[in-house]
Write a protein that holds these residues in place. Structure first.
Motif, short mmCIF file in Angstrom:
data_model
loop_
_atom_site.label_atom_id
_atom_site.label_comp_id
_atom_site.label_asym_id
_atom_site.label_seq_id
_atom_site.Cartn_x
_atom_site.Cartn_y
_atom_site.Cartn_z
N LYS A 1 0.73 -1.70 0.31
CA LYS A 1 -0.17 0.12 -0.16
C LYS A 1 0.86 1.45 -0.23
CE LYS A 1 -3.88 1.61 2.55
NZ LYS A 1 -4.91 1.54 3.38
N SER A 2 2.31 1.03 1.03
CA SER A 2 2.58 2.35 0.83
C SER A 2 3.53 2.59 -0.07
CB SER A 2 3.76 1.95 2.43
OG SER A 2 3.44 2.07 2.85
N ALA A 3 3.79 1.67 -0.77
CA ALA A 3 4.96 1.19 -2.44
C ALA A 3 3.35 2.39 -3.15
CB ALA A 3 4.82 0.01 -2.77
N ILE A 4 2.24 1.81 -3.83
CA ILE A 4 1.49 2.34 -4.36
C ILE A 4 1.35 3.85 -4.06
CG2 ILE A 4 -0.60 1.71 -4.64
CD1 ILE A 4 -0.93 -0.41 -5.30
N TYR A 5 1.14 4.34 -2.67
CA TYR A 5 0.79 5.98 -2.72
C TYR A 5 2.16 6.19 -2.97
CZ TYR A 5 -3.26 5.08 1.07
OH TYR A 5 -3.79 5.26 1.11
N GLY A 6 3.81 5.64 -3.03
CA GLY A 6 4.67 7.06 -3.56
C GLY A 6 4.51 6.67 -4.60
N VAL A 7 4.14 5.54 -5.54
CA VAL A 7 4.01 5.79 -6.58
C VAL A 7 3.33 6.69 -7.22
CG1 VAL A 7 3.77 4.28 -9.26
CG2 VAL A 7 5.52 3.30 -7.24
N ILE A 8 1.98 6.65 -7.05
CA ILE A 8 1.37 7.53 -6.54
C ILE A 8 1.50 8.68 -7.32
CG2 ILE A 8 -0.83 8.28 -6.09
CD1 ILE A 8 -1.68 5.73 -6.25
N ILE A 9 2.08 9.74 -6.09
CA ILE A 9 2.59 10.36 -5.57
C ILE A 9 3.29 10.94 -6.46
CG2 ILE A 9 3.89 11.79 -4.23
CD1 ILE A 9 2.60 10.74 -1.60
N ILE A 10 5.18 10.51 -7.42
CA ILE A 10 5.59 10.33 -7.86
C ILE A 10 5.09 11.23 -9.77
CG2 ILE A 10 7.75 9.61 -8.39
CD1 ILE A 10 8.31 8.56 -6.25
N LEU A 11 4.19 9.79 -10.10
CA LEU A 11 3.54 9.79 -10.92
C LEU A 11 2.71 11.48 -11.61
CD1 LEU A 11 2.35 6.47 -11.92
CD2 LEU A 11 4.63 7.42 -13.10
N PHE A 12 1.93 11.67 -10.15
CA PHE A 12 1.07 12.53 -10.62
C PHE A 12 1.75 13.65 -10.24
CE2 PHE A 12 -3.37 12.32 -11.08
CZ PHE A 12 -3.59 10.29 -10.36
N ILE A 13 2.93 13.67 -9.57
CA ILE A 13 3.39 15.08 -9.53
C ILE A 13 4.27 15.13 -10.81
CG2 ILE A 13 5.59 16.98 -8.19
CD1 ILE A 13 4.57 15.79 -5.71
N ILE A 14 5.22 14.38 -11.26
CA ILE A 14 5.99 14.28 -12.75
C ILE A 14 4.98 14.45 -13.48
CG2 ILE A 14 7.68 13.50 -14.30
CD1 ILE A 14 8.68 12.01 -12.11
N TYR A 15 3.61 14.12 -13.82
CA TYR A 15 3.33 14.09 -14.88
C TYR A 15 1.96 14.76 -14.72
CZ TYR A 15 6.29 10.85 -16.99
OH TYR A 15 7.45 9.88 -17.06
N GLU A 16 1.47 14.81 -13.81
CA GLU A 16 -0.31 15.46 -13.68
C GLU A 16 -0.54 16.51 -12.40
OE1 GLU A 16 -2.59 16.11 -14.74
OE2 GLU A 16 -3.19 14.54 -16.68
N PRO A 17 0.85 17.99 -12.52
CA PRO A 17 0.71 18.60 -11.50
C PRO A 17 -0.43 19.51 -11.11
CG PRO A 17 1.60 19.76 -13.62
CD PRO A 17 1.70 18.05 -13.84
N TYR A 18 -1.29 19.63 -11.98
CA TYR A 18 -3.07 20.64 -11.37
C TYR A 18 -3.73 18.74 -11.00
CZ TYR A 18 -0.34 24.43 -13.41
OH TYR A 18 0.49 25.45 -13.86
N GLY A 19 -3.15 17.60 -10.75
CA GLY A 19 -4.15 16.88 -10.86
C GLY A 19 -5.44 16.99 -11.64
#
Lengths: 252, 290, 383
Positions: free
Chosen positions: C329-347
């Protein structure tokens, strides 16, 4: 009774004396300009008056009231507004929103009333927007009203800074290098606006400026500074002829 | 009295580990103004790499140590390339969140690869104590203290006396200006992350005999925050001093105060420092000129 | 492409800029109201969690998104709201009294936190809020007379003026939905009023805000207080939904979940809070899917593609092992955070706005409209 009186202001940053026992008085309704080379202490004096810096010595009075120790946010309530040399607009908001923040000192509603958005809040909004539209008309910013600041050209941003300061309905307006970065046409417009501000709106203007043509056209009195000290004070013509000023700043 | 000195030494050793992690924070902050929340997890990874090299692949301790540090440096540079470089120019909060995400991923993946049990490696310092009068000081703690001080000295000299070090400081203060001055900003970034990861790995290997090798070691990274803040975020000696102070306070409060205070002691100190002097003991106070 | 011809200040002030919004939000409201009748109890329960997370998301958005004060300690405010509600319920205080009280107590603590936070900016504030979160967690574990320490507290069902709203029933669902709508309206009202403009001013330029007469201290503390109060309200609902609270439920990971709600949803508008909440609450069912269903379907697929029985089995086993790993679960959270910040900064809400802009401007939409120009970091030490 002078509008603003500065009495022996001194500002030291460690061993560096940025402002050295400067005293002057600005009369109501006049346009008073400070000139001098970079580092002469002009913007520091502005920052002291708007209470972003604390002077190391000296006091200053607004309408004969000692305001040397008021907190920075009270300065706007007293009726002093300023623009910034490096534009400090709110980048992610529209021009209209920026100007509406300028109306903050006139807010009459409390937080809980805002949360419930009572009719009195709506009426206050109408009043604020009405006054902001007057400023927009005055400075001809109509086409930029709903655009984000982030996309606007530099000249327009300067005008927005001025507009935001005017929205606070000040008695004293501090303009920090209003024409820096503006081309000839925009500087002409700025000169007209400063004149209008003085004559139509009756606001006293204290200005820092480098463009001597603008200074001669618009100012009633000029103060020349160098290394934080006063060199000369008088009409534009007198100061421009003064030998110390010529030697330090204007050149022969 | 003897107990006090015993605890003090233990506290200083723990503090040195905190100091090393804080050092990693400070290095990255000094060069890029990014706070790397994954520093503790990099330390954990260093310990795991050492375990793989020494216990699983059979290298000797010192060779394994060196290999682990090298592996960490490479890993740090890779992380910088993949995660940090795409988000340069974003607001600081976004970059910080990205490092938090990185920390989460590192911890979970490490748990999947190496399992969640405590792991051990044999070090030349595991056994053996130094006797000074009636004091008994374990070698593993002493080695931590000595190694940390040496490393700090080397890094401080690097940052203040070499060209690359000064270039790194320039990059953090004004990146655009650094670009214009011909500083290879992207290479500086990779280098600083590599160094920082190597320092974290160093800490992880040193910590192994004291706290074992385990995925939760990363939580020590959170304790290193108070250390970095106390020392001031821009100062290398500050990080070490801050770490030692926190380590000592934590150990002594664990010994003298009732149960449970040990864990919050570091955070209480942190909050107190932030209230009184946010720039820390050695940090700089900066102000915007308008 | 709809062109708005403005003739009235009301058109700028009111919440629905044109009549189209009445239809779309009305339809959404209808769907939300009718949902429990159509969906099973599991999905209805998940929707209640979505509402609770969305409420916290709105609170956090007011603080972090609109006033620029980052906070990684909101689990602490949730805990304060939850424990206040549980304790007062134990003392026999009626629901209609202790729910607003939970919000008020959390808001009060928020104001207390806001005062010292005045001196902290940027990263220091983040660290301080993390520390605050840890301290509240410890206090909850130690203050046994009130919180029952690590054994936790049972929370009975909501007793709303005589009606009992079971945590799985329709009543509680509609209560949560009502609270969410009220909180959204309150937040929207704040944003279109001088208070909200002052908040945004503080985020963008504190110096200019000071010069315009915004009392930074008052407004920052107010932002903290309002944000904490809203989170406390959600805490009360959270306590009832889980019917049991204990200190180890309010960890840093929970605070991180709330921040992820904001990151996924985006800071451009309050819709982001709801979108982010939906996404986060979907992670748990997704994990179960990864662990149970996906390995089986992959093994079946491998079998039908012609792989041997044993390798299909091996594939299923590895996938189950990965899916069942404790830290996934933590890993998925981490990956989500990184992917969203890099590719979807406005969410996600930002993506939705970009999509609307595309259709609005079709075919003259420019792909580079949202491209980031700056690739260097502007030093934030001198904000």
């Amino acid at each position: 009774m002078s509008c603003l009186r500065v009495d022996g202001i001194t500002l030291r940053f460690g061993g560096l004396v940025a402002v050295d026992r400067v005293s002057f008085a600005v009369e109501r309704g006049e346009v008073f300009t400070m000139i001098g080379p970079n580092g002469a202490g002009k913007t520091s004096i502005f920052n002291i008056i708007s209470r972003l810096y604390r002077p190391s010595a000296g006091r200053f009075y607004f309408d004969d009231r000692d305001i040397t120790d008021v907190p920075p946010h009270r300065v706007a309530e007293l009726g002093i507004a300023r623009t910034f040399q490096n534009i400090e607009l709110f980048e992610n908001a529209t021009v209209l929103d920026n100007l509406l923040v300028g109306r903050h000192r006139h807010r009459s509603t409390r937080v809980w009333e805002d949360i419930l958005f009572l009719p009195k809040v709506r009426r206050a909004e109408y009043a604020h927007r009405h006054r902001v539209e007057e400023v927009i008309d005055f400075l001809e910013l109509q086409r930029y009203r709903d655009q984000l600041i982030a996309g606007l050209p530099y000249g327009v941003r300067k005008v927005c800074e001025l507009a935001r300061a005017l929205c606070t309905e000040p008695k004293l307006l501090l303009l920090d290098e209003p024409s820096s970065g503006l081309n000839v046409e925009e500087t002409e417009d700025m000169a007209f606006w400063i004149n209008d501000i003085k004559k139509e709106l009756g606001i006293t203007v204290l200005m820092v400026e480098h463009d001597m043509t603008l200074v001669s056209r618009v100012s009633d009195r000029v103060l020349a500074l160098n290394y934080g000290r006063v060199l000369a004070l008088g009409t534009p013509a007198e100061v421009q002829r003064h030998p110390d000023v010529v030697a330090a700043y204007l050149g022969a | 009295m003897l107990d006090f000195i015993q605890q003090l030494v233990g506290g200083v050793a723990l503090g040195c580990v905190y100091g090393l992690i804080a050092l990693g924070f400070v290095l990255i902050y000094k060069a890029t103004e990014v706070i790397n929340f994954a520093q503790g997890d990099l330390m954990m990874l260093g310990g795991f790499f050492a375990y793989t090299f020494v216990a699983q692949l059979g290298f000797s301790y010192w060779v394994g140590f060196a290999l682990a540090i090298a592996a960490m440096a490479a890993f740090g540079a890779a992380v910088e390339r993949i995660v940090v470089r795409p988000i340069l120019g974003y607001p600081q909060f976004s970059i910080v969140m990205a490092t938090i995400g990185l920390g989460l991923v590192l911890r979970s993946v490490a748990g999947m690869i190496w399992g969640t049990d405590d792991l051990r490696i044999d070090t030349p310092f595991s056994a053996g104590v130094l006797r000074v009068g009636a004091l008994v000081l374990a070698y593993d703690k002493l080695s931590v203290i000595v190694a940390t001080m040496l490393l700090c000295l080397v890094l401080w000299l690097y940052f203040n006396r070499t060209r690359m070090g000064v270039a790194m400081q320039a990059t953090s203060q004004n990146m655009l200006g650094a670009y214009y001055m011909g500083i290879p900003v992207k290479r500086v970034f990779s280098l600083i992350w590599a160094i920082s990861a190597a320092v974290a790995g160093f800490a992880g290997v040193l910590l192994a005999p004291i706290a074992f090798i385990h995925t939760n070691v990363g939580f020590l990274g959170l304790k290193a925050f108070p250390a970095a803040v106390l020392g001031g975020f821009g100062s290398i000696p500050g990080a070490l001093v801050g770490g030692v102070v926190i380590g000592v306070i934590e150990t002594l409060s664990g010994f003298y105060l009732p149960q449970g205070f040990k864990d919050v002691a570091a955070y209480v100190v942190l909050l107190a420092v932030l209230m009184v002097k946010p720039s820390g003991l050695f940090g700089l106070e900066l102000r915007k000129k308008v | 492409m709809r062109i708005l011809f403005k003739t009235d200040y009301d058109q700028d002030i009111r919440l629905f800029k044109h009549s189209g919004y009445w239809w779309s939000y009305g339809a959404l409201l209808l769907v939300a109201v009718l949902a429990p009748l159509a969906l099973g109890s599991y999905l209805q329960s998940q929707l209640v969690f979505v509402f609770i997370y969305a409420i916290v998301g709105v609170g956090l958005m007011i603080l972090t998104g609109f006033t620029g004060q980052a906070s990684l300690g909101h689990a602490a405010f949730l805990a304060i709201g939850a424990y206040t509600a549980a304790y007062l319920q134990k003392l026999g205080v009626p629901f209609v009294v202790y729910m607003p009280l939970a919000a008020l107590v959390a808001g009060g603590v928020g104001a207390l936190v806001g005062f010292p936070a005045l001196r902290l900016t940027g990263i220091y504030l983040v660290i301080a809020t993390i520390a605050f979160g840890f301290i509240v967690e410890e206090v909850a574990a130690r203050w046994e007379s009130v919180t029952n320490g690590n054994e936790g507290m049972r929370v009975k069902a909501v007793d709303l003026l005589g009606w009992t709203l079971a945590r799985d029933g329709y009543g509680f669902y509609y209560l949560s939905l009502a609270v969410l709508i009220l909180v959204l309206l309150a937040a929207l009202n704040i944003l279109r009023s001088p208070t909200g403009r002052a908040f945004v001013a503080i985020r963008d330029s504190e110096t200019a805000a000071k010069s315009m007469g915004v009392n930074l201290a008052v407004y920052k503390v107010m932002a903290f207080s309002i944000s904490a109060g809203i989170t406390g309200l959600a805490g009360c609902l959270y306590a009832h939904k889980l019917s049991f609270i204990s200190p180890e439920m309010f960890t840093l990971l929970l605070s991180l979940e709330f921040i992820i709600v904001i990151i996924i949803g985006g800071v451009l508008g309050l819709h982001g809070a709801v979108l982010g909440a939906i996404f986060i609450v979907m992670v748990d069912p997704f994990l179960t899917f990864l662990k149970d269903d996906l390995p089986r379907s992959f093994a079946g697929l491998a079998g039908s593609l012609g792989f041997s029985e044993s390798s299909a089995r091996a594939l299923q086993d590895t996938m189950e092992r990965i899916g069942g790993a404790p830290g996934l679960k933590s890993a998925i959270y981490g990956v989500i955070i990184i992917l969203f910040i890099i590719y979807e900064p406005y969410g996600l809400y930002g993506r939705w706005l970009k999509l609307k802009l595309y259709f609005d401007r079709f075919p003259v939409y420019k792909k580079a409209t949202f491209k980031r120009q700056k690739t260097y970091v502007k030093s934030e030490r001198n904000r």
